[in-house]
Design a protein around this motif. Sequence first.
Motif, mmCIF file in Angstrom:
data_model
loop_
_atom_site.group_PDB
_atom_site.id
_atom_site.type_symbol
_atom_site.label_atom_id
_atom_site.label_comp_id
_atom_site.label_asym_id
_atom_site.label_seq_id
_atom_site.Cartn_x
_atom_site.Cartn_y
_atom_site.Cartn_z
ATOM 1 N N ILE A 95 -57.630 8.893 14.209
ATOM 2 C CA ILE A 95 -57.609 10.123 13.412
ATOM 3 C C ILE A 95 -56.463 10.994 13.926
ATOM 4 O O ILE A 95 -56.505 11.485 15.059
ATOM 5 C CB ILE A 95 -58.961 10.878 13.572
ATOM 6 C CG1 ILE A 95 -60.127 9.997 13.100
ATOM 7 C CG2 ILE A 95 -58.937 12.198 12.830
ATOM 8 C CD1 ILE A 95 -61.502 10.587 13.365
ATOM 9 N N CYS A 96 -55.449 11.167 13.101
ATOM 10 C CA CYS A 96 -54.292 11.972 13.503
ATOM 11 C C CYS A 96 -54.726 13.412 13.764
ATOM 12 O O CYS A 96 -55.549 13.978 13.031
ATOM 13 C CB CYS A 96 -53.232 11.930 12.393
ATOM 14 S SG CYS A 96 -51.771 12.903 12.776
ATOM 15 N N ARG A 97 -54.143 13.995 14.824
ATOM 16 C CA ARG A 97 -54.562 15.345 15.199
ATOM 17 C C ARG A 97 -53.892 16.422 14.341
ATOM 18 O O ARG A 97 -54.180 17.605 14.489
ATOM 19 C CB ARG A 97 -54.264 15.575 16.691
ATOM 20 C CG ARG A 97 -55.059 14.675 17.615
ATOM 21 C CD ARG A 97 -56.566 14.921 17.516
ATOM 22 N NE ARG A 97 -56.927 16.277 17.824
ATOM 23 C CZ ARG A 97 -57.073 16.763 19.050
ATOM 24 N NH1 ARG A 97 -56.927 15.958 20.089
ATOM 25 N NH2 ARG A 97 -57.372 18.029 19.251
ATOM 26 N N HIS A 98 -53.017 15.978 13.401
ATOM 27 C CA HIS A 98 -52.476 16.955 12.459
ATOM 28 C C HIS A 98 -53.516 17.204 11.374
ATOM 29 O O HIS A 98 -54.201 18.215 11.370
ATOM 30 C CB HIS A 98 -51.141 16.440 11.863
ATOM 31 C CG HIS A 98 -50.575 17.328 10.795
ATOM 32 N ND1 HIS A 98 -49.942 16.819 9.693
ATOM 33 C CD2 HIS A 98 -50.563 18.671 10.670
ATOM 34 C CE1 HIS A 98 -49.545 17.839 8.930
ATOM 35 N NE2 HIS A 98 -49.911 18.965 9.509
ATOM 36 N N ARG A 99 -53.706 16.203 10.486
ATOM 37 C CA ARG A 99 -54.669 16.412 9.415
ATOM 38 C C ARG A 99 -55.533 15.186 9.151
ATOM 39 O O ARG A 99 -55.954 14.931 8.028
ATOM 40 C CB ARG A 99 -53.957 16.894 8.152
ATOM 41 C CG ARG A 99 -53.662 18.416 8.261
ATOM 42 C CD ARG A 99 -52.743 18.896 7.175
ATOM 43 N NE ARG A 99 -53.207 18.567 5.850
ATOM 44 C CZ ARG A 99 -52.416 18.469 4.779
ATOM 45 N NH1 ARG A 99 -51.128 18.680 4.898
ATOM 46 N NH2 ARG A 99 -52.920 18.161 3.612
ATOM 47 N N ALA A 100 -55.761 14.405 10.234
ATOM 48 C CA ALA A 100 -56.812 13.378 10.243
ATOM 49 C C ALA A 100 -56.491 12.060 9.546
ATOM 50 O O ALA A 100 -57.390 11.246 9.340
ATOM 51 C CB ALA A 100 -58.128 13.942 9.710
ATOM 52 N N ALA A 101 -55.244 11.823 9.188
ATOM 53 C CA ALA A 101 -54.934 10.513 8.599
ATOM 54 C C ALA A 101 -55.076 9.436 9.681
ATOM 55 O O ALA A 101 -54.862 9.711 10.862
ATOM 56 C CB ALA A 101 -53.510 10.508 8.058
ATOM 57 N N PRO A 102 -55.420 8.204 9.293
ATOM 58 C CA PRO A 102 -55.442 7.125 10.292
ATOM 59 C C PRO A 102 -54.008 6.806 10.714
ATOM 60 O O PRO A 102 -53.128 6.687 9.860
ATOM 61 C CB PRO A 102 -56.069 5.938 9.545
ATOM 62 C CG PRO A 102 -55.928 6.255 8.094
ATOM 63 C CD PRO A 102 -55.824 7.758 7.947
ATOM 64 N N VAL A 114 -47.050 5.637 14.433
ATOM 65 C CA VAL A 114 -46.432 6.718 13.662
ATOM 66 C C VAL A 114 -47.357 7.008 12.486
ATOM 67 O O VAL A 114 -47.617 6.125 11.649
ATOM 68 C CB VAL A 114 -45.033 6.308 13.156
ATOM 69 C CG1 VAL A 114 -44.395 7.457 12.381
ATOM 70 C CG2 VAL A 114 -44.154 5.873 14.320
ATOM 71 N N CYS A 115 -47.863 8.222 12.420
ATOM 72 C CA CYS A 115 -48.793 8.562 11.338
ATOM 73 C C CYS A 115 -48.070 8.450 9.990
ATOM 74 O O CYS A 115 -46.966 8.983 9.831
ATOM 75 C CB CYS A 115 -49.338 9.969 11.537
ATOM 76 S SG CYS A 115 -50.482 10.434 10.213
ATOM 77 N N PRO A 116 -48.688 7.750 9.021
ATOM 78 C CA PRO A 116 -47.986 7.538 7.742
ATOM 79 C C PRO A 116 -47.844 8.820 6.915
ATOM 80 O O PRO A 116 -47.038 8.869 5.991
ATOM 81 C CB PRO A 116 -48.898 6.532 7.014
ATOM 82 C CG PRO A 116 -50.260 6.722 7.619
ATOM 83 C CD PRO A 116 -50.016 7.122 9.044
ATOM 84 N N TYR A 117 -48.609 9.875 7.270
ATOM 85 C CA TYR A 117 -48.606 11.067 6.404
ATOM 86 C C TYR A 117 -47.398 11.969 6.661
ATOM 87 O O TYR A 117 -46.612 12.238 5.755
ATOM 88 C CB TYR A 117 -49.927 11.817 6.617
ATOM 89 C CG TYR A 117 -50.362 12.678 5.444
ATOM 90 C CD1 TYR A 117 -49.613 12.763 4.278
ATOM 91 C CD2 TYR A 117 -51.550 13.405 5.516
ATOM 92 C CE1 TYR A 117 -50.032 13.554 3.215
ATOM 93 C CE2 TYR A 117 -51.985 14.191 4.458
ATOM 94 C CZ TYR A 117 -51.221 14.267 3.306
ATOM 95 O OH TYR A 117 -51.637 15.042 2.270
ATOM 96 N N HIS A 118 -47.222 12.418 7.919
ATOM 97 C CA HIS A 118 -46.077 13.290 8.211
ATOM 98 C C HIS A 118 -45.293 12.852 9.442
ATOM 99 O O HIS A 118 -44.475 13.594 9.963
ATOM 100 C CB HIS A 118 -46.529 14.743 8.414
ATOM 101 C CG HIS A 118 -47.463 15.250 7.368
ATOM 102 N ND1 HIS A 118 -48.839 15.138 7.471
ATOM 103 C CD2 HIS A 118 -47.239 15.845 6.177
ATOM 104 C CE1 HIS A 118 -49.416 15.637 6.401
ATOM 105 N NE2 HIS A 118 -48.480 16.077 5.586
ATOM 106 N N GLY A 119 -45.611 11.654 9.922
ATOM 107 C CA GLY A 119 -44.768 11.058 10.952
ATOM 108 C C GLY A 119 -45.013 11.478 12.394
ATOM 109 O O GLY A 119 -44.163 11.230 13.246
ATOM 110 N N TRP A 120 -46.122 12.118 12.703
ATOM 111 C CA TRP A 120 -46.401 12.399 14.117
ATOM 112 C C TRP A 120 -46.525 11.061 14.837
ATOM 113 O O TRP A 120 -47.072 10.086 14.290
ATOM 114 C CB TRP A 120 -47.697 13.199 14.282
ATOM 115 C CG TRP A 120 -47.598 14.643 13.871
ATOM 116 C CD1 TRP A 120 -46.707 15.185 12.999
ATOM 117 C CD2 TRP A 120 -48.439 15.710 14.330
ATOM 118 N NE1 TRP A 120 -46.937 16.536 12.867
ATOM 119 C CE2 TRP A 120 -48.001 16.879 13.680
ATOM 120 C CE3 TRP A 120 -49.505 15.800 15.202
ATOM 121 C CZ2 TRP A 120 -48.596 18.117 13.881
ATOM 122 C CZ3 TRP A 120 -50.122 17.035 15.417
ATOM 123 C CH2 TRP A 120 -49.651 18.186 14.758
ATOM 124 N N THR A 121 -46.070 11.041 16.099
ATOM 125 C CA THR A 121 -46.002 9.769 16.835
ATOM 126 C C THR A 121 -46.839 9.821 18.122
ATOM 127 O O THR A 121 -46.754 10.794 18.883
ATOM 128 C CB THR A 121 -44.530 9.458 17.185
ATOM 129 O OG1 THR A 121 -43.799 9.443 15.953
ATOM 130 C CG2 THR A 121 -44.389 8.104 17.855
#
Length: 385
Positions: A95-102, A114-121
Amino acid sequence: MQRPQELAVGRRLLGHIDGRTTDLAADMFRNRVEAYSCRERARLERDKLFRERPIFMGLGTRLARPGDYLAEEVAGMPVLMARGPDGEMRAFANICRHRAAPVAEGCGNARAFVCPYHGWTYDLDGKLLGTTDRVGFAGLDLAGHGLARLPAAEKHGMMYVRPRPLAPGESAEIDIDRELGGFAADLAALRLDTYPIYSVDRIAPRINWKFAIDTFLEGYHIPHLHRKTIAPYFIGNCGTFDGAGLHGRMCVARTSIDKVRALPEDERDYRPHVISVYQLFPNTILIWQVDHIEIWRAFPGRDDAGRCDVEMTIYKPADSTRPDAYWEKNRDIAIRTVMEEDFPLGERMQIGFESGATEEVVYGRNEPCLVHFHSSIRNALGVAA
Ligand code: FES
Ligand SMILES: [Fe+2]
């Protein structure tokens, strides 16, 4: 299985074959059909059986190399397991700590996620390496926004994860030997770390997850339902049962078992003739087959007692020289018997459970592994029925 146990099980099976008997439970066991169909019961099971306890997540060979990862959902918890550069398997909430995308899907090998939503790594330790818009997130404490860690452990070639993030001060330890209890030495003797993964198959049958496990826990149905597939190779309604805490082990004989009678007892090799079915609480069936390991795991569907997700994996011995066609045949037999015979009938039974026409099912004394499984569930849930 350890050698003394293997010989003892073989002896018991031959005795049952000669006497036309089978191991028996102390009593018949009645279970309410709501155990398979009620939404509240399903919720209780999710919370008590799938969040509070360590869950078996496959053999460690699934993550053979540093950077190998596997993303799965466990009863509503997205789980990401990854082997770090130090060789250790770690688990996180996916769960990405930005907005919860896997941050990862399926399986593969990666140096970072690399999160597929906004690219946090994130790195393989779950640490947030960076965000993509420095201005928008200026001042964000990277160290405080790593992936949530889940307790995880690996031993005897088996991986376990408890799919609930740690509470402050809570230990991340999982004691696998304690979890396996009386079967720890037995499973260690299988040398599961020497079996690389061969295949993964998934199916989402319209049945309660417990039925997907039930189907492996008695050989009583083999001569009937599997008449045209595996029945000719097995001695039906004949088996041994041993319990170890909440877990169980059922052994059934292939018709070829008679061959061992020609040998003195201490020279007998039962492996080609006996199938050992380990029911690892709550949702795993690990089958020690003639020459490979087959593992089934069933996960409850989200908010629906009448659906589940089932995964079948086949692991073959690392030193095997057999061609892929041989393993393909094994895979095909497993798919044909379980996915094309057991589960389709199970879907119709599920309709029966949900119809309200009957209140109970009954497990016979000749189905001791089923009796033990459902008693274990009641014990773990703390319910009387
Ligand atoms: S949700 Fe992951 S980067 Fe936005
Ligand atoms: Fe079956």
